[in-house]
Design an enzyme around this catalytic site. Structure first.
Site, PDB file in Angstrom:
ATOM      1  N   ARG A  44       0.807  -1.221   0.000  1.00  0.00           N
ATOM      2  CA  ARG A  44       0.000   0.000   0.000  1.00  0.00           C
ATOM      3  C   ARG A  44       0.838   1.269   0.000  1.00  0.00           C
ATOM      4  O   ARG A  44       0.457   2.259  -0.610  1.00  0.00           O
ATOM      5  CB  ARG A  44      -0.924  -0.009   1.213  1.00  0.00           C
ATOM      6  CG  ARG A  44      -2.319  -0.414   0.784  1.00  0.00           C
ATOM      7  CD  ARG A  44      -3.181  -0.756   1.918  1.00  0.00           C
ATOM      8  NE  ARG A  44      -3.441   0.416   2.747  1.00  0.00           N
ATOM      9  CZ  ARG A  44      -4.427   0.453   3.628  1.00  0.00           C
ATOM     10  NH1 ARG A  44      -5.214  -0.588   3.765  1.00  0.00           N
ATOM     11  NH2 ARG A  44      -4.605   1.517   4.381  1.00  0.00           N
ATOM     12  N   LYS A 149       4.154 -19.113   5.595  1.00  0.00           N
ATOM     13  CA  LYS A 149       3.408 -19.590   6.742  1.00  0.00           C
ATOM     14  C   LYS A 149       2.906 -18.396   7.554  1.00  0.00           C
ATOM     15  O   LYS A 149       3.453 -17.305   7.371  1.00  0.00           O
ATOM     16  CB  LYS A 149       4.276 -20.496   7.601  1.00  0.00           C
ATOM     17  CG  LYS A 149       5.387 -19.762   8.359  1.00  0.00           C
ATOM     18  CD  LYS A 149       6.091 -20.683   9.291  1.00  0.00           C
ATOM     19  CE  LYS A 149       5.670 -20.490  10.707  1.00  0.00           C
ATOM     20  NZ  LYS A 149       6.340 -19.405  11.424  1.00  0.00           N
ATOM     21  N   ASP A 178       8.517 -23.343   3.623  1.00  0.00           N
ATOM     22  CA  ASP A 178       8.958 -23.561   4.995  1.00  0.00           C
ATOM     23  C   ASP A 178      10.464 -23.348   4.943  1.00  0.00           C
ATOM     24  O   ASP A 178      11.192 -24.165   4.370  1.00  0.00           O
ATOM     25  CB  ASP A 178       8.647 -24.988   5.450  1.00  0.00           C
ATOM     26  CG  ASP A 178       9.048 -25.213   6.900  1.00  0.00           C
ATOM     27  OD1 ASP A 178      10.141 -24.749   7.308  1.00  0.00           O
ATOM     28  OD2 ASP A 178       8.291 -25.857   7.642  1.00  0.00           O
ATOM     29  N   HIS A 179      10.939 -22.249   5.512  1.00  0.00           N
ATOM     30  CA  HIS A 179      12.338 -21.889   5.252  1.00  0.00           C
ATOM     31  C   HIS A 179      13.320 -22.909   5.830  1.00  0.00           C
ATOM     32  O   HIS A 179      14.468 -22.959   5.422  1.00  0.00           O
ATOM     33  CB  HIS A 179      12.648 -20.470   5.716  1.00  0.00           C
ATOM     34  CG  HIS A 179      12.829 -20.312   7.192  1.00  0.00           C
ATOM     35  ND1 HIS A 179      11.782 -20.223   8.079  1.00  0.00           N
ATOM     36  CD2 HIS A 179      13.948 -20.239   7.950  1.00  0.00           C
ATOM     37  CE1 HIS A 179      12.262 -20.100   9.304  1.00  0.00           C
ATOM     38  NE2 HIS A 179      13.573 -20.103   9.264  1.00  0.00           N
ATOM     39  N   LYS A 183      17.336 -24.828   4.276  1.00  0.00           N
ATOM     40  CA  LYS A 183      18.626 -24.870   4.968  1.00  0.00           C
ATOM     41  C   LYS A 183      19.455 -26.043   4.404  1.00  0.00           C
ATOM     42  O   LYS A 183      18.950 -27.158   4.278  1.00  0.00           O
ATOM     43  CB  LYS A 183      18.422 -25.036   6.481  1.00  0.00           C
ATOM     44  CG  LYS A 183      17.759 -23.805   7.132  1.00  0.00           C
ATOM     45  CD  LYS A 183      17.701 -23.945   8.640  1.00  0.00           C
ATOM     46  CE  LYS A 183      16.796 -22.908   9.296  1.00  0.00           C
ATOM     47  NZ  LYS A 183      17.385 -21.591   9.508  1.00  0.00           N
ATOM     48  N   HIS A 241       8.242 -26.357  11.009  1.00  0.00           N
ATOM     49  CA  HIS A 241       9.668 -26.680  11.015  1.00  0.00           C
ATOM     50  C   HIS A 241       9.989 -28.026  11.682  1.00  0.00           C
ATOM     51  O   HIS A 241      10.688 -28.853  11.113  1.00  0.00           O
ATOM     52  CB  HIS A 241      10.467 -25.572  11.702  1.00  0.00           C
ATOM     53  CG  HIS A 241      10.143 -24.187  11.211  1.00  0.00           C
ATOM     54  ND1 HIS A 241       9.867 -23.918   9.890  1.00  0.00           N
ATOM     55  CD2 HIS A 241      10.053 -23.001  11.855  1.00  0.00           C
ATOM     56  CE1 HIS A 241       9.619 -22.624   9.748  1.00  0.00           C
ATOM     57  NE2 HIS A 241       9.722 -22.046  10.928  1.00  0.00           N
ATOM     58  N   LYS A 331      11.287 -20.312  23.081  1.00  0.00           N
ATOM     59  CA  LYS A 331      11.935 -19.002  22.990  1.00  0.00           C
ATOM     60  C   LYS A 331      12.595 -18.679  24.319  1.00  0.00           C
ATOM     61  O   LYS A 331      12.275 -19.266  25.344  1.00  0.00           O
ATOM     62  CB  LYS A 331      10.894 -17.935  22.641  1.00  0.00           C
ATOM     63  CG  LYS A 331      10.272 -18.159  21.270  1.00  0.00           C
ATOM     64  CD  LYS A 331       9.921 -16.864  20.586  1.00  0.00           C
ATOM     65  CE  LYS A 331       9.300 -17.074  19.223  1.00  0.00           C
ATOM     66  NZ  LYS A 331      10.258 -17.314  18.143  1.00  0.00           N
ATOM     67  N   LYS A 336      20.810 -20.338  20.827  1.00  0.00           N
ATOM     68  CA  LYS A 336      20.096 -20.501  19.553  1.00  0.00           C
ATOM     69  C   LYS A 336      20.711 -21.682  18.837  1.00  0.00           C
ATOM     70  O   LYS A 336      21.865 -21.631  18.402  1.00  0.00           O
ATOM     71  CB  LYS A 336      20.211 -19.241  18.692  1.00  0.00           C
ATOM     72  CG  LYS A 336      19.692 -19.449  17.281  1.00  0.00           C
ATOM     73  CD  LYS A 336      19.065 -18.227  16.684  1.00  0.00           C
ATOM     74  CE  LYS A 336      18.548 -18.484  15.270  1.00  0.00           C
ATOM     75  NZ  LYS A 336      17.237 -19.103  15.229  1.00  0.00           N
TER      76      LYS A 336
HETATM   77  C1  BG6 Z   1       9.828 -18.647  12.129  1.00  0.00           C
HETATM   78  C2  BG6 Z   1       9.052 -18.395  13.381  1.00  0.00           C
HETATM   79  O1  BG6 Z   1       9.125 -19.457  11.246  1.00  0.00           O
HETATM   80  O2  BG6 Z   1      11.065 -19.290  12.454  1.00  0.00           O
HETATM   81  C3  BG6 Z   1       9.854 -17.549  14.357  1.00  0.00           C
HETATM   82  O3  BG6 Z   1       7.842 -17.724  13.069  1.00  0.00           O
HETATM   83  C4  BG6 Z   1      11.216 -18.173  14.595  1.00  0.00           C
HETATM   84  O4  BG6 Z   1       9.149 -17.389  15.586  1.00  0.00           O
HETATM   85  C5  BG6 Z   1      11.905 -18.526  13.278  1.00  0.00           C
HETATM   86  O5  BG6 Z   1      11.993 -17.232  15.322  1.00  0.00           O
HETATM   87  C6  BG6 Z   1      13.163 -19.331  13.525  1.00  0.00           C
HETATM   88  O6  BG6 Z   1      13.866 -19.505  12.321  1.00  0.00           O
HETATM   89  P1  BG6 Z   1      15.446 -19.754  12.314  1.00  0.00           P
HETATM   90  O7  BG6 Z   1      15.780 -19.976  10.888  1.00  0.00           O
HETATM   91  O8  BG6 Z   1      16.056 -18.492  12.880  1.00  0.00           O
HETATM   92  O9  BG6 Z   1      15.702 -20.934  13.196  1.00  0.00           O
END
Ligand code: BG6
Length: 489
Positions: A44, A149, A178-179, A183, A241, A331, A336
């Site tokens: 927009r 998603k 789905d990213h 990977k 995921h 979370k 990580k």
């Molecule tokens: C996303 C979630 O699909 O994946 C997020 O909505 C999450 O909440 C993220 O932080 C994590 O992705 P990655 O690639 O950083 O592990």
């Protein structure tokens, strides 16, 4: 002349600048985009082409940092365009269609990317249909659509969404992203299992004691409380995921590497997953919130949204009967990290009595480090030198960094965008996969809303989650494997 246009709906959003355009830039830099590719951002906000380019330049500099170079940018920039539009206005789609046709002439391939809030999916898709933007024929070139998603919020809404999409696009035109599947380390699970002969013979209930899948994050909900409150960890992470990771670990080898052959095998896995229900739910599904979650901006003071979950699932088939799959994600955890561990059974007979230096519970395991420090670790016992027959656990390690170089791993979106451009849907979810995954998640949510719901735990920030998740494994004589390969005792 053949041309390709990528239309990004929701182009003023975060994802476009942070991931999509940097990924397209990198594909361009590597010479992988088809010739005559244009990218049109639409949202927009009113931008000129120049203003959009300036914003994208900044984003690429920031998010594709080491790969930015001014010369490549100068070549890439002219392919970026912008067309403002309101998702709900047919006239705006007609104007976009006209601009696209004026670029393309008679024929042009198109990849639409729906990077808008999910409540706009139905209106955007039906408007695209009404504007004639979805019709693909030999003469027009292809029309494909990538959808982000969340894909529905339960089975009913996912079915409704699939039904709605199929009124405009055929399934073969739809790429549900789905990213995690973009990977490298996730795709490598297929290579590990099906391009090597040594793993597959032991990849089953005869040798595998259990499987662990951990996707841990240090971040909290941040500014996404509005979305997250309605979603929670099961919808946000498990439905997509974690269950996708499970399918890659558990699937049978497809006969060929082709989208439907692969996805058929994944669907078989998902349809065989049995989630804990009834009395088992309290034992095999832990839910928790991080300390202070209810005080986060936008979060309900009495919120019952889980930011952490640990589940024990079974895949009820010949290969995996009786082998638990422990999945956990949350979370504000200690680190990580995304890891998968295949924990093997103990040797059938203990030959060495003197076990100093090695735990009673020692077994072999193979850890797949999805991220960070991508690679594989195989743990086995070795004789400690000069100490009788004492043993110690040691690791055989493969690191992407050392084998392929520091910068070998591209962003997940690079591969996925390229696959969609090439018409390869292997790493995208099919409608039935999505629906089976929801069935599993819905069953757990139903239990959590019912009389046998386990209590909502709280966990301290920077830990590995609630003790109940450790207790869940301890009851079975097992423990979570930590990122250093040690078992949490
Ligand atoms: C996303 C979630 O699909 O994946 C997020 O909505 C999450 O909440 C993220 O932080 C994590 O992705 P990655 O690639 O950083 O592990």
């Amino acid at each position: 002349m053949n041309s390709t246009t990528i239309v990004i709906f929701g182009a003023s959003g975060d994802l476009t600048g942070r991931k999509l355009v940097p990924a397209l830039y990198n594909n361009f830099r590597k010479g992988r985009l088809p010739e005559n590719t244009r990218i049109i951002g639409s949202a927009r906000s009113a931008f000129t082409d120049e203003a959009f380019r300036a914003k994208m330049r900044e984003d690429i500099q920031k998010f594709a940092a080491p790969d930015f170079d001014a010369q490549t940018w100068e070549k890439f920039a002219p392919s970026l365009h912008y067309q403002s539009g309101d998702m709900s206005q047919l006239d705006d789609y007609l104007a976009l269609e006209q601009r696209l046709s004026s670029f393309e002439g008679k024929r042009g391939n198109r990849l639409y990317y729906l990077s808008v809030a999910p409540q706009f999916y139905p209106i955007a898709i039906s408007m695209m249909g009404a504007a004639g933007m979805a019709n693909e024929t030999e003469q027009t070139g292809y029309r494909r659509i990538i959808i982000e998603k969340p894909f529905g919020r339960d089975l009913v809404s996912a079915k409704a969404l699939n039904g709605m999409i199929h009124k405009t696009f055929q399934e073969k035109q739809v790429y549900r992203i789905d990213h995690y599947l973009g990977k490298e380390t996730v795709q490598n699970i297929l290579v590990l299992r099906f391009a090597n002969a040594i793993f597959e013979p032991i990849w089953n209930r005869n040798y595998v004691d259990h499987v662990q899948i951990t996707v841990a994050e240090t971040v909290g909900v941040g500014h996404r409380a509005g979305y997250y409150e309605k979603s929670g960890v099961l919808r946000d992470m498990f439905q997509n995921h974690l269950l996708q990771l499970l399918t890659f670990i558990a699937m049978e080898p497809p006969a060929i590497y082709e989208a439907d052959a692969l996805r058929n095998e994944k669907v078989k896995v998902l349809s065989a997953v049995s989630p804990p229900v009834g009395e088992d739910l309290a034992k095999h599904a832990v839910r928790a919130q991080y300390e202070g979650y209810r005080n986060e901006p936008g979060v309900d003071k009495n919120s019952s949204t889980a930011t952490y979950a640990a589940l024990q699932l079974f895949v009820e088939n010949w290969r995996w009967q009786g082998v638990p799959f422990y999945l956990r994600s949350g979370k504000k955890l200690a680190d990580k990290i995304s890891d998968i561990t295949i924990q093997f059974r103990r040797p059938p007979h203990q030959l060495f009595n003197s076990q100093a230096g090695i735990s009673e519970r020692f077994t072999n395991h193979l850890s797949i480090h999805v991220q960070p420090d991508e690679g594989l670790h195989l743990r086995f016992a070795a004789k400690t030198p000069d100490k009788g027959m004492d043993m110690q656990p040691v690791d055989m390690e493969f690191h992407y960094k050392t084998s392929f170089g520091e910068t070998a791993i591209p962003e997940a979106y690079e591969r996925l965008l390229l696959d969609a451009l090439n018409g390869d849907a292997a790493l995208f979810a099919r409608s039935d996969e999505i629906e089976y995954a929801w069935k599993i998640i819905d069953a757990i949510h139903a239990g959590w809303d019912g009389p046998q719901a386990p209590p909502m735990m709280t966990y301290n920030l920077g830990t590995w989650g609630p003790e109940a998740a450790d207790a869940m494994l301890a009851r079975d004589g097992r423990s979570w494997v930590q990122s250093d390969g040690e078992h949490k005792m």
